[in-house]
Design a protein around this motif. Sequence first.
Motif, PDB file in Angstrom:
ATOM      1  N   ALA A 234       0.818  -1.212   0.000  1.00  0.00           N
ATOM      2  CA  ALA A 234       0.000   0.000   0.000  1.00  0.00           C
ATOM      3  C   ALA A 234       0.854   1.266   0.000  1.00  0.00           C
ATOM      4  O   ALA A 234       0.431   2.307  -0.509  1.00  0.00           O
ATOM      5  N   ARG A 235       2.047   1.190   0.545  1.00  0.00           N
ATOM      6  CA  ARG A 235       2.937   2.355   0.577  1.00  0.00           C
ATOM      7  C   ARG A 235       3.770   2.481  -0.696  1.00  0.00           C
ATOM      8  O   ARG A 235       4.150   3.596  -1.089  1.00  0.00           O
ATOM      9  N   LYS A 236       4.041   1.360  -1.359  1.00  0.00           N
ATOM     10  CA  LYS A 236       4.947   1.377  -2.507  1.00  0.00           C
ATOM     11  C   LYS A 236       4.226   1.397  -3.852  1.00  0.00           C
ATOM     12  O   LYS A 236       4.632   2.124  -4.773  1.00  0.00           O
ATOM     13  N   ASP A 237       3.164   0.606  -3.999  1.00  0.00           N
ATOM     14  CA  ASP A 237       2.533   0.429  -5.309  1.00  0.00           C
ATOM     15  C   ASP A 237       1.957   1.707  -5.915  1.00  0.00           C
ATOM     16  O   ASP A 237       2.081   1.928  -7.128  1.00  0.00           O
ATOM     17  N   PRO A 238       1.291   2.587  -5.114  1.00  0.00           N
ATOM     18  CA  PRO A 238       0.668   3.757  -5.753  1.00  0.00           C
ATOM     19  C   PRO A 238       1.642   4.671  -6.493  1.00  0.00           C
ATOM     20  O   PRO A 238       1.286   5.259  -7.516  1.00  0.00           O
ATOM     21  N   SER A 239       2.866   4.818  -6.010  1.00  0.00           N
ATOM     22  CA  SER A 239       3.828   5.721  -6.641  1.00  0.00           C
ATOM     23  C   SER A 239       4.744   5.016  -7.636  1.00  0.00           C
ATOM     24  O   SER A 239       5.559   5.663  -8.299  1.00  0.00           O
ATOM     25  N   ALA A 240       4.619   3.705  -7.733  1.00  0.00           N
ATOM     26  CA  ALA A 240       5.441   2.933  -8.659  1.00  0.00           C
ATOM     27  C   ALA A 240       4.838   3.001 -10.059  1.00  0.00           C
ATOM     28  O   ALA A 240       3.701   3.445 -10.238  1.00  0.00           O
ATOM     29  N   PRO A 241       5.573   2.570 -11.085  1.00  0.00           N
ATOM     30  CA  PRO A 241       5.021   2.557 -12.442  1.00  0.00           C
ATOM     31  C   PRO A 241       3.729   1.749 -12.515  1.00  0.00           C
ATOM     32  O   PRO A 241       3.514   0.809 -11.734  1.00  0.00           O
ATOM     33  N   GLN A 242       2.866   2.119 -13.461  1.00  0.00           N
ATOM     34  CA  GLN A 242       1.563   1.467 -13.618  1.00  0.00           C
ATOM     35  C   GLN A 242       1.708  -0.046 -13.678  1.00  0.00           C
ATOM     36  O   GLN A 242       2.533  -0.585 -14.424  1.00  0.00           O
ATOM     37  N   GLY A 243       0.908  -0.750 -12.852  1.00  0.00           N
ATOM     38  CA  GLY A 243       0.924  -2.204 -12.856  1.00  0.00           C
ATOM     39  C   GLY A 243       1.954  -2.829 -11.943  1.00  0.00           C
ATOM     40  O   GLY A 243       2.035  -4.057 -11.851  1.00  0.00           O
ATOM     41  N   LYS A 267     -12.380  -4.622 -12.131  1.00  0.00           N
ATOM     42  CA  LYS A 267     -11.311  -4.369 -13.101  1.00  0.00           C
ATOM     43  C   LYS A 267     -10.032  -3.884 -12.435  1.00  0.00           C
ATOM     44  O   LYS A 267      -8.972  -3.865 -13.060  1.00  0.00           O
ATOM     45  N   TYR A 268     -10.132  -3.483 -11.151  1.00  0.00           N
ATOM     46  CA  TYR A 268      -8.937  -3.059 -10.414  1.00  0.00           C
ATOM     47  C   TYR A 268      -8.415  -4.149  -9.473  1.00  0.00           C
ATOM     48  O   TYR A 268      -7.499  -3.902  -8.690  1.00  0.00           O
ATOM     49  N   VAL A 269      -9.005  -5.331  -9.536  1.00  0.00           N
ATOM     50  CA  VAL A 269      -8.498  -6.468  -8.755  1.00  0.00           C
ATOM     51  C   VAL A 269      -7.367  -7.084  -9.568  1.00  0.00           C
ATOM     52  O   VAL A 269      -7.565  -7.973 -10.391  1.00  0.00           O
ATOM     53  N   ASP A 270      -6.151  -6.573  -9.337  1.00  0.00           N
ATOM     54  CA  ASP A 270      -5.015  -6.956 -10.183  1.00  0.00           C
ATOM     55  C   ASP A 270      -3.748  -7.283  -9.407  1.00  0.00           C
ATOM     56  O   ASP A 270      -2.708  -7.566  -9.995  1.00  0.00           O
ATOM     57  N   GLY A 271      -3.820  -7.244  -8.067  1.00  0.00           N
ATOM     58  CA  GLY A 271      -2.642  -7.557  -7.259  1.00  0.00           C
ATOM     59  C   GLY A 271      -1.737  -6.380  -6.982  1.00  0.00           C
ATOM     60  O   GLY A 271      -0.736  -6.528  -6.277  1.00  0.00           O
ATOM     61  N   SER A 272      -2.083  -5.212  -7.518  1.00  0.00           N
ATOM     62  CA  SER A 272      -1.325  -3.992  -7.249  1.00  0.00           C
ATOM     63  C   SER A 272      -2.144  -3.112  -6.307  1.00  0.00           C
ATOM     64  O   SER A 272      -3.275  -2.743  -6.630  1.00  0.00           O
ATOM     65  N   PHE A 273      -1.582  -2.773  -5.147  1.00  0.00           N
ATOM     66  CA  PHE A 273      -2.317  -1.984  -4.149  1.00  0.00           C
ATOM     67  C   PHE A 273      -2.186  -0.502  -4.524  1.00  0.00           C
ATOM     68  O   PHE A 273      -1.547   0.289  -3.835  1.00  0.00           O
ATOM     69  N   GLY A 274      -2.811  -0.165  -5.665  1.00  0.00           N
ATOM     70  CA  GLY A 274      -2.722   1.186  -6.191  1.00  0.00           C
ATOM     71  C   GLY A 274      -3.710   2.148  -5.551  1.00  0.00           C
ATOM     72  O   GLY A 274      -4.339   1.848  -4.530  1.00  0.00           O
ATOM     73  N   ASP A 299      -7.054   6.036   6.402  1.00  0.00           N
ATOM     74  CA  ASP A 299      -6.250   6.589   5.314  1.00  0.00           C
ATOM     75  C   ASP A 299      -6.018   5.604   4.172  1.00  0.00           C
ATOM     76  O   ASP A 299      -5.320   5.910   3.201  1.00  0.00           O
ATOM     77  N   GLY A 300      -6.598   4.405   4.284  1.00  0.00           N
ATOM     78  CA  GLY A 300      -6.433   3.419   3.232  1.00  0.00           C
ATOM     79  C   GLY A 300      -5.243   2.506   3.392  1.00  0.00           C
ATOM     80  O   GLY A 300      -5.063   1.577   2.602  1.00  0.00           O
ATOM     81  N   ILE A 301      -4.417   2.746   4.390  1.00  0.00           N
ATOM     82  CA  ILE A 301      -3.304   1.851   4.703  1.00  0.00           C
ATOM     83  C   ILE A 301      -3.821   0.815   5.702  1.00  0.00           C
ATOM     84  O   ILE A 301      -4.288   1.182   6.786  1.00  0.00           O
ATOM     85  N   PRO A 302      -3.797  -0.463   5.371  1.00  0.00           N
ATOM     86  CA  PRO A 302      -4.387  -1.463   6.266  1.00  0.00           C
ATOM     87  C   PRO A 302      -3.783  -1.446   7.672  1.00  0.00           C
ATOM     88  O   PRO A 302      -2.565  -1.303   7.837  1.00  0.00           O
ATOM     89  N   GLY A 303      -4.662  -1.568   8.642  1.00  0.00           N
ATOM     90  CA  GLY A 303      -4.260  -1.750  10.023  1.00  0.00           C
ATOM     91  C   GLY A 303      -4.655  -3.141  10.482  1.00  0.00           C
ATOM     92  O   GLY A 303      -5.486  -3.810   9.836  1.00  0.00           O
ATOM     93  N   SER A 304      -4.103  -3.578  11.581  1.00  0.00           N
ATOM     94  CA  SER A 304      -4.337  -4.950  12.039  1.00  0.00           C
ATOM     95  C   SER A 304      -5.814  -5.232  12.279  1.00  0.00           C
ATOM     96  O   SER A 304      -6.360  -6.226  11.799  1.00  0.00           O
TER      97      SER A 304
END
Length: 320
Positions: A234-243, A267-274, A299-304
Amino acid sequence: MAKSGPQTYPGASLSHWYQNAYAGDAMETNTIVWHSTEGTSLPTYSGGAIAPNLTAVPNWGKKRLDWYQHFGFDTSARALVNRAGGVETNTLNVCQVEIVGTCDPATHKRWGSTPHLYMPELPDWAIRDLAAFARWAHDEHGVPLSSGVTFKAYPASYGSNGVRMNGGEWMAFSGHCGHQHVPENDHGDPGALPMAAILAAAGKSSNSSGGSSSSGSSSTAQPKVSLAHVVAAARKDPSAPQGHVTYRAEVLVVEHALAAEGLLSSKYVDGSFGTRSISAYARWQRSTAGGGYTGTAADGIPGSASLKRLGARHGFTVTP
């Protein structure tokens, strides 16, 4: 075609048996199609003209499902639309099961205190008895304890819903799906049925109330999702290249659950936490079922706690 294995589910009533009036076609079933009746009692099914193979009726006093069988397990039923010139539906190796209850949130609200099953919020005993049937179908007929499709919440599951299979996908499918997934049909039932939880329970035990079998020994482990892994994604995928994907398998489990809650488009169930998954998870955190969090706690970042709540509803275990 020769039928193999027992054709009636142990304990099921045959008081509403329709195979004598509608003979059906012989099959070797490899798929269960789940429906919801959108009513509170056993339907008449127009005298069997639109009946499934079995109906599961809630018994509120005994907290169990009472089963009624209408056609043999390996005999085609009549609850699906089958259009001329298309793929086969009722006769394509499917056993159809109707659950008495509703998947429609508006109907659920209207029924209020009237006892009824609401598909997204099934009680533990209903999940237990549906799992017992799934296990029996696996042990006696080899129906896979798997799904691989998203059960969308109603009414988004109606019509052209993004999860309905095309002809080729339908013909290749085996396992568990819903009316909402069948081609040539437009119904959206059974909505957000907790399929993952049902299959996880089916994999844990081969002997539950509502039916049993000792002929099979395989099991399906409940998926595990690492909190640290999905947080990292969730912290890395959104700012990484598409996909970009960080922990694809575990993120897919979470995304399928969010889609089943009606929070994330399939259509957004793709394994990327974008960004779409972040927004969907934030809506889950703000929901009552997700914990009712506000502000930075949503904030959309999973908590326990919120992830464990999601896992409890959709059949996965959260690890550190």
